[in-house]
Motif scaffolding. Structure first.
Motif, PDB file in Angstrom:
ATOM      1  N   THR A  92     -34.718 -36.506  38.874  1.00 21.01           N
ATOM      2  CA  THR A  92     -33.439 -37.197  39.020  1.00 21.01           C
ATOM      3  C   THR A  92     -32.682 -36.775  40.276  1.00 21.01           C
ATOM      4  O   THR A  92     -31.614 -37.299  40.544  1.00 21.01           O
ATOM      5  N   ASP A  93     -33.248 -35.834  41.012  1.00 26.15           N
ATOM      6  CA  ASP A  93     -32.615 -35.298  42.224  1.00 26.15           C
ATOM      7  C   ASP A  93     -31.214 -34.788  41.930  1.00 26.15           C
ATOM      8  O   ASP A  93     -30.235 -35.158  42.578  1.00 26.15           O
ATOM      9  N   THR A  94     -31.130 -33.946  40.887  1.00 23.09           N
ATOM     10  CA  THR A  94     -29.860 -33.350  40.490  1.00 23.09           C
ATOM     11  C   THR A  94     -30.026 -31.842  40.361  1.00 23.09           C
ATOM     12  O   THR A  94     -31.141 -31.322  40.338  1.00 23.09           O
ATOM     13  N   GLU A  95     -28.905 -31.164  40.239  1.00 22.67           N
ATOM     14  CA  GLU A  95     -28.922 -29.729  39.973  1.00 22.67           C
ATOM     15  C   GLU A  95     -29.376 -29.496  38.528  1.00 22.67           C
ATOM     16  O   GLU A  95     -29.260 -30.382  37.671  1.00 22.67           O
ATOM     17  N   HIS A  96     -29.862 -28.297  38.260  1.00 23.31           N
ATOM     18  CA  HIS A  96     -30.348 -27.933  36.929  1.00 23.31           C
ATOM     19  C   HIS A  96     -29.275 -28.189  35.869  1.00 23.31           C
ATOM     20  O   HIS A  96     -29.561 -28.763  34.806  1.00 23.31           O
ATOM     21  N   SER A  97     -28.039 -27.785  36.138  1.00 23.39           N
ATOM     22  CA  SER A  97     -26.963 -27.950  35.147  1.00 23.39           C
ATOM     23  C   SER A  97     -26.693 -29.428  34.859  1.00 23.39           C
ATOM     24  O   SER A  97     -26.441 -29.800  33.706  1.00 23.39           O
ATOM     25  N   THR A  98     -26.773 -30.264  35.882  1.00 26.16           N
ATOM     26  CA  THR A  98     -26.574 -31.702  35.684  1.00 26.16           C
ATOM     27  C   THR A  98     -27.718 -32.281  34.871  1.00 26.16           C
ATOM     28  O   THR A  98     -27.501 -33.070  33.942  1.00 26.16           O
ATOM     29  N   ALA A  99     -28.951 -31.880  35.192  1.00 29.21           N
ATOM     30  CA  ALA A  99     -30.111 -32.355  34.438  1.00 29.21           C
ATOM     31  C   ALA A  99     -29.998 -31.943  32.973  1.00 29.21           C
ATOM     32  O   ALA A  99     -30.335 -32.723  32.080  1.00 29.21           O
ATOM     33  N   SER A 100     -29.503 -30.746  32.716  1.00 27.96           N
ATOM     34  CA  SER A 100     -29.334 -30.283  31.346  1.00 27.96           C
ATOM     35  C   SER A 100     -28.337 -31.172  30.600  1.00 27.96           C
ATOM     36  O   SER A 100     -28.566 -31.531  29.435  1.00 27.96           O
TER      37      SER A 100
END
Length: 164
Positions: A70-78
């Motif tokens: 998703t080309d996001t940071e880990h926290s955003t993906a979570s």
């Protein structure tokens, strides 16, 4: 075999303009894709797709994998996974390979939603490309696949290129 050449600035400008116009494909109204009558967030579709691709490759899908997809940071993906899990599309469970890791697994509802979303996109593409010769559609698919492979290799603008 592909030939290496430098595109003129005019061609690059045309490509840039087309890509900017195409970004709306990913910002379709939420009501466009529904499952069981309920709208499905595009972020949940992306989480489902990441999990399905991992499953098809025979690999566990982790939050890190979803962040990359998703080309996001880990926290955003979570948070995206939390939203998809709340909708009953995925679940978190311990990895059988490493108990310290958590994998994200599609539910039956997630599989049905993926099938529905894929059907929706394919029906839309069929309509958009109805007047195109089959050879042109094949050529477009080949060129876009090649372009996507290069984007994967280079990464998005502003990120260092993958030199492997």
């Amino acid at each position: 075999m592909y030939h290496t050449y430098m595109s003129s600035e005019e061609h690059l400008d045309d490509l840039d303009q087309a890509l900017v116009r195409l970004r709306r494909l990913w910002s379709a109204p939420r009501s466009s894709i529904k499952d069981g009558g309920m709208p499905v967030d595009m972020s949940s579709i992306l989480v489902i797709e990441a999990c399905a691709r991992g499953e098809e490759a025979g690999e566990d899908t982790t939050i890190r994998d979803i962040a990359a997809f998703t080309d996001t940071e880990h926290s955003t993906a979570s948070r995206l996974v939390d939203r998809a899990a709340k909708a009953g599309l995925v679940r978190r469970e311990p990895s059988p390979a490493d108990a310290r890791r958590t994998r994200v697994v599609l539910t039956d509802g997630g599989r049905r939603t993926r099938e529905h979303a894929t059907g929706f996109r394919l029906a839309w593409l069929t309509e958009v490309l109805r007047q195109w010769p089959e050879g042109d559609v094949g050529h477009l698919a080949a060129l876009l696949t090649r372009f996507a492979d290069e984007v994967d290799r280079h990464g998005p603008p502003g990120r260092p290129a993958d030199t492997s």
